[in-house]
Design a protein around this motif. Structure first.
Motif, PDB file in Angstrom:
ATOM      1  N   ALA A 115      -6.841   0.623 -20.479  1.00 39.10           N
ATOM      2  CA  ALA A 115      -5.903  -0.352 -19.905  1.00 39.10           C
ATOM      3  C   ALA A 115      -5.124   0.257 -18.745  1.00 39.10           C
ATOM      4  O   ALA A 115      -4.794  -0.435 -17.776  1.00 39.10           O
ATOM      5  CB  ALA A 115      -4.956  -0.871 -20.980  1.00 39.10           C
ATOM      6  N   GLU A 116      -4.887   1.544 -18.799  1.00 33.65           N
ATOM      7  CA  GLU A 116      -4.141   2.231 -17.739  1.00 33.65           C
ATOM      8  C   GLU A 116      -4.953   2.349 -16.451  1.00 33.65           C
ATOM      9  O   GLU A 116      -4.383   2.582 -15.375  1.00 33.65           O
ATOM     10  CB  GLU A 116      -3.694   3.621 -18.199  1.00 33.65           C
ATOM     11  CG  GLU A 116      -2.653   3.606 -19.302  1.00 33.65           C
ATOM     12  CD  GLU A 116      -3.230   3.284 -20.680  1.00 33.65           C
ATOM     13  OE1 GLU A 116      -4.419   3.604 -20.940  1.00 33.65           O
ATOM     14  OE2 GLU A 116      -2.504   2.677 -21.490  1.00 33.65           O
ATOM     15  N   ASP A 117      -6.253   2.207 -16.520  1.00 35.44           N
ATOM     16  CA  ASP A 117      -7.096   2.323 -15.322  1.00 35.44           C
ATOM     17  C   ASP A 117      -7.034   1.075 -14.444  1.00 35.44           C
ATOM     18  O   ASP A 117      -7.226   1.165 -13.233  1.00 35.44           O
ATOM     19  CB  ASP A 117      -8.563   2.563 -15.702  1.00 35.44           C
ATOM     20  CG  ASP A 117      -8.790   3.894 -16.369  1.00 35.44           C
ATOM     21  OD1 ASP A 117      -8.050   4.851 -16.063  1.00 35.44           O
ATOM     22  OD2 ASP A 117      -9.715   3.981 -17.202  1.00 35.44           O
ATOM     23  N   TRP A 118      -6.821  -0.096 -15.043  1.00 36.99           N
ATOM     24  CA  TRP A 118      -6.929  -1.323 -14.264  1.00 36.99           C
ATOM     25  C   TRP A 118      -6.002  -1.345 -13.050  1.00 36.99           C
ATOM     26  O   TRP A 118      -6.437  -1.726 -11.955  1.00 36.99           O
ATOM     27  CB  TRP A 118      -6.740  -2.575 -15.121  1.00 36.99           C
ATOM     28  CG  TRP A 118      -6.921  -3.793 -14.275  1.00 36.99           C
ATOM     29  CD1 TRP A 118      -5.972  -4.701 -13.905  1.00 36.99           C
ATOM     30  CD2 TRP A 118      -8.119  -4.186 -13.602  1.00 36.99           C
ATOM     31  NE1 TRP A 118      -6.508  -5.638 -13.069  1.00 36.99           N
ATOM     32  CE2 TRP A 118      -7.828  -5.353 -12.866  1.00 36.99           C
ATOM     33  CE3 TRP A 118      -9.413  -3.671 -13.551  1.00 36.99           C
ATOM     34  CZ2 TRP A 118      -8.772  -6.012 -12.090  1.00 36.99           C
ATOM     35  CZ3 TRP A 118     -10.364  -4.327 -12.775  1.00 36.99           C
ATOM     36  CH2 TRP A 118     -10.046  -5.481 -12.064  1.00 36.99           C
ATOM     37  N   PRO A 119      -4.743  -0.930 -13.145  1.00 37.68           N
ATOM     38  CA  PRO A 119      -3.898  -0.923 -11.940  1.00 37.68           C
ATOM     39  C   PRO A 119      -4.428  -0.002 -10.836  1.00 37.68           C
ATOM     40  O   PRO A 119      -4.071  -0.171  -9.671  1.00 37.68           O
ATOM     41  CB  PRO A 119      -2.542  -0.431 -12.450  1.00 37.68           C
ATOM     42  CG  PRO A 119      -2.540  -0.733 -13.909  1.00 37.68           C
ATOM     43  CD  PRO A 119      -3.975  -0.585 -14.356  1.00 37.68           C
ATOM     44  N   LEU A 120      -5.303   0.935 -11.174  1.00 34.71           N
ATOM     45  CA  LEU A 120      -5.918   1.825 -10.181  1.00 34.71           C
ATOM     46  C   LEU A 120      -7.213   1.231  -9.622  1.00 34.71           C
ATOM     47  O   LEU A 120      -7.603   1.536  -8.500  1.00 34.71           O
ATOM     48  CB  LEU A 120      -6.194   3.194 -10.807  1.00 34.71           C
ATOM     49  CG  LEU A 120      -4.978   3.886 -11.427  1.00 34.71           C
ATOM     50  CD1 LEU A 120      -5.390   5.149 -12.149  1.00 34.71           C
ATOM     51  CD2 LEU A 120      -3.923   4.153 -10.373  1.00 34.71           C
ATOM     52  N   ILE A 121      -7.880   0.398 -10.403  1.00 35.94           N
ATOM     53  CA  ILE A 121      -9.132  -0.252  -9.972  1.00 35.94           C
ATOM     54  C   ILE A 121      -8.831  -1.496  -9.146  1.00 35.94           C
ATOM     55  O   ILE A 121      -9.489  -1.761  -8.131  1.00 35.94           O
ATOM     56  CB  ILE A 121     -10.008  -0.609 -11.193  1.00 35.94           C
ATOM     57  CG1 ILE A 121     -10.479   0.672 -11.903  1.00 35.94           C
ATOM     58  CG2 ILE A 121     -11.198  -1.482 -10.794  1.00 35.94           C
ATOM     59  CD1 ILE A 121     -11.125   0.428 -13.253  1.00 35.94           C
ATOM     60  N   TYR A 122      -7.840  -2.278  -9.572  1.00 36.47           N
ATOM     61  CA  TYR A 122      -7.564  -3.569  -8.937  1.00 36.47           C
ATOM     62  C   TYR A 122      -7.367  -3.483  -7.420  1.00 36.47           C
ATOM     63  O   TYR A 122      -7.919  -4.320  -6.698  1.00 36.47           O
ATOM     64  CB  TYR A 122      -6.361  -4.231  -9.616  1.00 36.47           C
ATOM     65  CG  TYR A 122      -6.010  -5.582  -9.060  1.00 36.47           C
ATOM     66  CD1 TYR A 122      -6.909  -6.649  -9.141  1.00 36.47           C
ATOM     67  CD2 TYR A 122      -4.778  -5.808  -8.448  1.00 36.47           C
ATOM     68  CE1 TYR A 122      -6.579  -7.896  -8.634  1.00 36.47           C
ATOM     69  CE2 TYR A 122      -4.447  -7.048  -7.948  1.00 36.47           C
ATOM     70  CZ  TYR A 122      -5.346  -8.095  -8.037  1.00 36.47           C
ATOM     71  OH  TYR A 122      -5.024  -9.321  -7.532  1.00 36.47           O
ATOM     72  N   PRO A 123      -6.651  -2.499  -6.872  1.00 43.87           N
ATOM     73  CA  PRO A 123      -6.492  -2.464  -5.407  1.00 43.87           C
ATOM     74  C   PRO A 123      -7.822  -2.362  -4.657  1.00 43.87           C
ATOM     75  O   PRO A 123      -8.022  -3.055  -3.656  1.00 43.87           O
ATOM     76  CB  PRO A 123      -5.613  -1.235  -5.161  1.00 43.87           C
ATOM     77  CG  PRO A 123      -4.837  -1.088  -6.423  1.00 43.87           C
ATOM     78  CD  PRO A 123      -5.802  -1.480  -7.518  1.00 43.87           C
ATOM     79  N   PHE A 124      -8.759  -1.529  -5.115  1.00 41.80           N
ATOM     80  CA  PHE A 124     -10.023  -1.469  -4.381  1.00 41.80           C
ATOM     81  C   PHE A 124     -10.917  -2.650  -4.726  1.00 41.80           C
ATOM     82  O   PHE A 124     -11.702  -3.095  -3.892  1.00 41.80           O
ATOM     83  CB  PHE A 124     -10.723  -0.102  -4.471  1.00 41.80           C
ATOM     84  CG  PHE A 124     -11.222   0.377  -5.800  1.00 41.80           C
ATOM     85  CD1 PHE A 124     -12.438  -0.060  -6.311  1.00 41.80           C
ATOM     86  CD2 PHE A 124     -10.518   1.335  -6.509  1.00 41.80           C
ATOM     87  CE1 PHE A 124     -12.922   0.431  -7.507  1.00 41.80           C
ATOM     88  CE2 PHE A 124     -10.992   1.839  -7.705  1.00 41.80           C
ATOM     89  CZ  PHE A 124     -12.206   1.381  -8.213  1.00 41.80           C
ATOM     90  N   PHE A 125     -10.780  -3.233  -5.909  1.00 45.24           N
ATOM     91  CA  PHE A 125     -11.490  -4.467  -6.242  1.00 45.24           C
ATOM     92  C   PHE A 125     -11.098  -5.555  -5.236  1.00 45.24           C
ATOM     93  O   PHE A 125     -11.954  -6.192  -4.623  1.00 45.24           O
ATOM     94  CB  PHE A 125     -11.137  -4.897  -7.678  1.00 45.24           C
ATOM     95  CG  PHE A 125     -11.762  -6.193  -8.110  1.00 45.24           C
ATOM     96  CD1 PHE A 125     -12.905  -6.196  -8.884  1.00 45.24           C
ATOM     97  CD2 PHE A 125     -11.196  -7.415  -7.759  1.00 45.24           C
ATOM     98  CE1 PHE A 125     -13.488  -7.399  -9.282  1.00 45.24           C
ATOM     99  CE2 PHE A 125     -11.767  -8.611  -8.148  1.00 45.24           C
ATOM    100  CZ  PHE A 125     -12.916  -8.607  -8.915  1.00 45.24           C
ATOM    101  N   VAL A 126      -9.786  -5.741  -5.038  1.00 46.53           N
ATOM    102  CA  VAL A 126      -9.279  -6.762  -4.113  1.00 46.53           C
ATOM    103  C   VAL A 126      -9.743  -6.482  -2.693  1.00 46.53           C
ATOM    104  O   VAL A 126     -10.179  -7.388  -1.974  1.00 46.53           O
ATOM    105  CB  VAL A 126      -7.737  -6.832  -4.178  1.00 46.53           C
ATOM    106  CG1 VAL A 126      -7.159  -7.655  -3.051  1.00 46.53           C
ATOM    107  CG2 VAL A 126      -7.297  -7.396  -5.510  1.00 46.53           C
ATOM    108  N   SER A 127      -9.685  -5.231  -2.268  1.00 49.81           N
ATOM    109  CA  SER A 127     -10.095  -4.851  -0.917  1.00 49.81           C
ATOM    110  C   SER A 127     -11.570  -5.146  -0.672  1.00 49.81           C
ATOM    111  O   SER A 127     -11.947  -5.692   0.371  1.00 49.81           O
ATOM    112  CB  SER A 127      -9.799  -3.358  -0.708  1.00 49.81           C
ATOM    113  OG  SER A 127     -10.321  -2.912   0.515  1.00 49.81           O
ATOM    114  N   ILE A 128     -12.413  -4.792  -1.636  1.00 49.28           N
ATOM    115  CA  ILE A 128     -13.855  -5.012  -1.490  1.00 49.28           C
ATOM    116  C   ILE A 128     -14.173  -6.500  -1.476  1.00 49.28           C
ATOM    117  O   ILE A 128     -14.953  -6.971  -0.639  1.00 49.28           O
ATOM    118  CB  ILE A 128     -14.618  -4.255  -2.596  1.00 49.28           C
ATOM    119  CG1 ILE A 128     -14.515  -2.742  -2.349  1.00 49.28           C
ATOM    120  CG2 ILE A 128     -16.070  -4.711  -2.681  1.00 49.28           C
ATOM    121  CD1 ILE A 128     -14.940  -1.871  -3.522  1.00 49.28           C
TER     122      ILE A 128
END
Length: 162
Positions: A8-21
């Motif tokens: 669960a702690e990873d999602w805030p780190l994944i979401y920014p590049f998910f949104v960018s891509i």
């Protein structure tokens, strides 16, 4: 670099590049403007899907989600989706994630891996998948609308694991 199950702690780190891509409009058909919760539901849906993160220490460099391509009578073929943080591209993250998914699918007993929608102009991804043994088994012409409004094909790619 290592790969591990996401937390669960990873999602805030994944979401920014998910949104960018997604906003880049060149590789994913996801809708733009997804909330964090809506994006997480697509990328980390839970069993039978598995989601992993490529890590460099505490930094998430990329992520992959994998599972059965179809339910029921199609569940013997796996699928996967991959995103690499643009700041980490060129470091072998995509290859590491791709190899991980192939090994996982083979170990889990899948008979093959099918990618349903590889944008034909995403040549680095096409080359990577081909280098891992995937074949282009067909292309749906004009099935992807790029950010500039032009239409390009989507490759269906397949790796036989039998």
């Amino acid at each position: 670099m290592n790969i591990r199950e996401t937390t669960a702690e990873d999602w805030p780190l994944i979401y920014p590049f998910f949104v960018s891509i997604v906003a880049g409009g060149e590789t994913y058909a996801y809708p733009e403007g997804l909330t964090s919760d809506a994006a997480r539901a697509l990328w980390v849906p839970g069993p039978p899907t598995r989601t992993v993160a490529a890590m460099d220490g505490a930094h998430v460099l990329g992520s992959a989600t994998m599972g059965p391509n179809r339910p029921g009578r199609g569940s013997h073929v796996a699928t996967g989706s991959f995103m690499v943080d643009p700041g980490a591209q060129g470091r072998g993250v995509g290859r590491l994630l791709g190899s991980h998914v192939v090994d996982w699918a083979r170990t889990a007993g899948f008979r093959g891996i099918q990618f349903n929608a590889v944008v034909e102009t995403n040549t680095s991804a096409v080359r990577l998948w081909q280098s891992l043994g995937f074949l282009i088994v067909g292309t749906v012409p004009g099935a992807f609308r790029r950010s500039d409004g032009s239409y390009v094909g989507l490759h269906v790619m397949y790796l036989d694991l039998t």
